[in-house]
Design a protein around this motif. Structure first.
Motif, PDB file in Angstrom:
ATOM      1  N   GLY A 207       0.826  -1.213   0.000  1.00  5.82           N
ATOM      2  CA  GLY A 207       0.000   0.000   0.000  1.00  5.82           C
ATOM      3  C   GLY A 207       0.851   1.251   0.000  1.00  5.82           C
ATOM      4  O   GLY A 207       0.638   2.180  -0.790  1.00  5.82           O
ATOM      5  N   MET A 208       1.860   1.265   0.870  1.00  6.58           N
ATOM      6  CA  MET A 208       2.763   2.418   0.956  1.00  6.58           C
ATOM      7  C   MET A 208       3.491   2.603  -0.364  1.00  6.58           C
ATOM      8  O   MET A 208       3.626   3.726  -0.865  1.00  6.58           O
ATOM      9  CB  MET A 208       3.765   2.157   2.082  1.00  6.58           C
ATOM     10  CG  MET A 208       4.721   3.285   2.320  1.00  6.58           C
ATOM     11  SD  MET A 208       3.867   4.637   3.127  1.00  6.58           S
ATOM     12  CE  MET A 208       5.139   5.866   3.053  1.00  6.58           C
ATOM     13  N   GLY A 209       3.953   1.475  -0.951  1.00  8.50           N
ATOM     14  CA  GLY A 209       4.697   1.560  -2.199  1.00  8.50           C
ATOM     15  C   GLY A 209       3.851   2.145  -3.319  1.00  8.50           C
ATOM     16  O   GLY A 209       4.305   3.012  -4.064  1.00  8.50           O
ATOM     17  N   LEU A 210       2.594   1.688  -3.420  1.00  7.01           N
ATOM     18  CA  LEU A 210       1.722   2.197  -4.486  1.00  7.01           C
ATOM     19  C   LEU A 210       1.463   3.689  -4.296  1.00  7.01           C
ATOM     20  O   LEU A 210       1.479   4.458  -5.266  1.00  7.01           O
ATOM     21  CB  LEU A 210       0.402   1.419  -4.501  1.00  7.01           C
ATOM     22  CG  LEU A 210       0.544  -0.045  -4.932  1.00  7.01           C
ATOM     23  CD1 LEU A 210      -0.797  -0.763  -4.847  1.00  7.01           C
ATOM     24  CD2 LEU A 210       1.101  -0.138  -6.344  1.00  7.01           C
ATOM     25  N   ALA A 211       1.270   4.104  -3.044  1.00  6.40           N
ATOM     26  CA  ALA A 211       1.066   5.530  -2.775  1.00  6.40           C
ATOM     27  C   ALA A 211       2.282   6.318  -3.223  1.00  6.40           C
ATOM     28  O   ALA A 211       2.162   7.381  -3.849  1.00  6.40           O
ATOM     29  CB  ALA A 211       0.803   5.752  -1.283  1.00  6.40           C
ATOM     30  N   VAL A 212       3.471   5.779  -2.923  1.00 12.45           N
ATOM     31  CA  VAL A 212       4.693   6.490  -3.294  1.00 12.45           C
ATOM     32  C   VAL A 212       4.866   6.536  -4.811  1.00 12.45           C
ATOM     33  O   VAL A 212       5.263   7.559  -5.367  1.00 12.45           O
ATOM     34  CB  VAL A 212       5.918   5.858  -2.603  1.00 12.45           C
ATOM     35  CG1 VAL A 212       7.211   6.380  -3.205  1.00 12.45           C
ATOM     36  CG2 VAL A 212       5.895   6.155  -1.121  1.00 12.45           C
ATOM     37  N   ILE A 213       4.521   5.420  -5.509  1.00  8.41           N
ATOM     38  CA  ILE A 213       4.622   5.432  -6.981  1.00  8.41           C
ATOM     39  C   ILE A 213       3.785   6.567  -7.551  1.00  8.41           C
ATOM     40  O   ILE A 213       4.244   7.351  -8.375  1.00  8.41           O
ATOM     41  CB  ILE A 213       4.139   4.089  -7.581  1.00  8.41           C
ATOM     42  CG1 ILE A 213       5.130   2.988  -7.269  1.00  8.41           C
ATOM     43  CG2 ILE A 213       3.972   4.217  -9.093  1.00  8.41           C
ATOM     44  CD1 ILE A 213       4.766   1.670  -7.924  1.00  8.41           C
ATOM     45  N   PHE A 214       2.532   6.669  -7.077  1.00  2.00           N
ATOM     46  CA  PHE A 214       1.634   7.702  -7.592  1.00  2.00           C
ATOM     47  C   PHE A 214       2.207   9.092  -7.348  1.00  2.00           C
ATOM     48  O   PHE A 214       2.350   9.900  -8.269  1.00  2.00           O
ATOM     49  CB  PHE A 214       0.259   7.562  -6.915  1.00  2.00           C
ATOM     50  CG  PHE A 214      -0.711   8.642  -7.283  1.00  2.00           C
ATOM     51  CD1 PHE A 214      -1.426   8.569  -8.474  1.00  2.00           C
ATOM     52  CD2 PHE A 214      -0.898   9.736  -6.452  1.00  2.00           C
ATOM     53  CE1 PHE A 214      -2.309   9.575  -8.824  1.00  2.00           C
ATOM     54  CE2 PHE A 214      -1.777  10.744  -6.802  1.00  2.00           C
ATOM     55  CZ  PHE A 214      -2.491  10.664  -7.987  1.00  2.00           C
TER      56      PHE A 214
END
Lengths: 200, 336
Positions: free
Chosen positions: A39-46
């Motif tokens: 979840g954190m990774g996807l937020a950071v990608i965005f």
């Protein structure tokens, strides 16, 4: 070819938590489970991709003296979008990540890419750079979170992997803060050992 | 000529004439009374814990030194000492897997990752114990009351510090200080044999292998802090003697805090180190969630050792006399 390289460098050469050793606070804090890491990774990608695009597009407009403040404003805009979106659609993830979603604003990886890459390169290259670094960040977080979750709780993505006996006597040290540091350090050591030029 | 800008610091070692091997084997010798007492009390279970801890520590050291491509030096006995100290802190019923995990992590992460013997900022035995302590599903095994439930040793089978934590000093009526000193208390295999540990510690000091400053100041720190608490409320807090003769204080003062590479090497550093360890121990016993605080106090203070080594550091070279200093200054002023 070189455009493709902008993407792949984030996967190994400049893998954020292990190679750049940047953004460690969320890396250590949210990787109690693989799900949180993802979840954190996807937020950071965005956030990383869009802030890179915007910073790169505005790089000739932003005065050099106030660039950091401008980058923070741009990053904060996307972080607020992420925060509201997770709160609306992925509430359990929002609960689990807590303060670390707003803290993406001050994540060194994002500010670092804005300063080091996006402010000097074109929009397309910056977008690929953001995607690549973000993907590398996500993979690292999932690996770290998965390892800690598997050893510390006996589950992976909340699926029970280990036997019930193991789960009730799990090595929960890995879920604590020192376990995070040790796990990160060991992974870093293994990565350095693998990619070090062989000194024969 | 410009005056040289030299950094003054203490020499990086103190030397008692003993080699690492002498030090390790003398430590093992000094701990034999405590081991004997543990075996007498807890029987073959204690032997199992001690054997597992020592063996896994030595195997881990040998394996890690092979992996890192260093010469294998388990014969110097330092790994055996770390394993033994860890075992002496544990209750006799500790499951073998816990012992193995603790001593392997202590040796590999706590010692060899930092460069091996002499370079480790923390004592390996303490690292291993701390890992067990903060692993929640395992912590039940470290609570002596539960772990030793199958024993009947003929004296109060409650862990004194757990009683203190649960019911304050009013619950301590059952405990006789002299009895506690003789080792008639539950606790770690060796750590609870207070008088044996004290004897071993005095032997180490007499042989010059442990400097007297740290143990003395450790005990002094415990006394000072517990007296301070007693000044505040003499009914709620236990007295200094009780604190000294229970839990890990004795083994901590003589064997854990004096680990060579994680303790200061100049006199005032040792004094400050010992005092702080002792005082933090009592503070942790009173305010933390854990009954005993010796290990965490030693770990915390070990992190301050690089700073403590700067405390009133005496250079090895002979100090120049005042006349020499004045002459140098005059020369420096003349040539610049």
């Amino acid at each position: 070819m070189s455009v493709f390289k902008e993407f792949t460098k984030g996967l190994w050469q400049e893998l954020p938590p292990f190679r750049l050793v940047l953004g460690l606070c969320p890396v250590l804090a949210v990787t109690k489970s693989a799900t949180n890491g993802l979840g954190m990774g996807l937020a950071v990608i965005f956030v990383l991709t869009w802030s890179n695009i915007l910073v790169s597009a505005l790089r000739k407009v932003i005065p050099r003296k106030v660039r950091i403040a401008s980058y923070i404003v741009i990053i904060a805009t996307f972080v607020v979008i992420v925060e509201m979106a997770t709160q609306a659609f992925f509430y359990p993830v929002y609960e689990a990540l807590g303060i670390f979603i707003p803290l993406i604003v001050v994540n060194c990886v994002i500010l670092g890419r804005a300063e080091a890459f996006a402010s000097k390169n074109g929009v397309f290259a910056s977008a690929l750079d953001g995607l690549g670094i973000g993907t590398g960040f996500t993979i690292s977080l999932v690996v770290l979170g998965g390892l800690r979750e598997l050893v510390g709780a006996g589950t992976l993505f909340d699926v029970e992997i280990m036997s019930a006996v193991y789960r009730s006597h799990s090595f929960s040290f890995m879920l604590e803060a020192p376990g995070a540091f040790i796990c990160l350090g060991v992974l870093l050591a293994i990565m350095n050992a693998v990619s070090a030029p062989s000194s024969s | 000529m410009k005056a040289a800008d030299l950094t003054v610091s203490t020499g990086s070692h103190w030397h008692s004439g003993a080699r690492i091997t002498d030090f390790s084997y003398n430590t093992l010798l000094a701990l034999i009374p405590a081991i004997a007492m543990g075996l007498y009390r807890y029987g073959v279970c204690a032997a199992g814990v001690i054997g597992t801890a020592v063996a896994s520590a030595m195997i881990a050291e040998a394996a890690m030194q092979k992996i890192l491509g260093k010469p294998v030096r388990i014969a110097d006995g330092s790994a055996a000492v770390s394993g033994l100290l860890l075992a002496l802190l544990l209750p006799a019923n500790t499951p073998a897997y816990m012992v193995v995990v603790a001593s392997v992590i202590g040796i590999t992460i706590g010692k060899l990752c930092f460069g091996g013997l002499g370079a480790n900022p923390l004592s390996p035995a303490l690292v291993g114990w701390a890992v067990l302590r903060i692993t929640k599903p395992w912590a039940g095994y470290l609570d002596f009351d539960l772990a030793l439930i199958n024993y009947d040793l003929g004296f109060s089978m409650q862990y004194p510090l757990a009683v203190l934590k649960a019911s304050g000093s009013s619950g301590l009526q059952d405990f006789n200080t002299w009895n506690l000193f003789l080792g008639n208390q539950t606790g770690g295999i060796g750590a609870s044999a207070i008088v044996c540990v004290l004897g071993g510690g005095l032997y180490m000091i007499a042989r010059g292998l442990v400097r007297w400053e740290i143990p003395l100041c450790f005990l002094l720190g415990v006394i000072i802090a517990s007296c301070l608490f007693r000044l505040v409320d003499s009914a709620a807090y236990a007295g200094p003697l009780f604190h000294i003769v229970t839990g890990n204080v004795m083994i901590g003062a003589f064997f854990l805090s004096t680990d060579n590479s994680s303790a200061p090497i100049n006199r005032w550093g040792m004094v400050a180190f010992g005092l702080c360890c002792g005082m933090i121990t009592v503070v942790l016993r009173v305010w933390s969630v854990y009954p005993d605080g010796v290990v965490f106090a030693c770990l915390l203070m070990s992190l301050f050792v690089p700073l403590l080594d700067k405390l009133k550091a005496t250079p090895i070279v002979v100090r120049p006399t005042r006349a020499q200093i004045t002459r140098k200054t005059v020369e420096g002023g003349a040539s610049s």
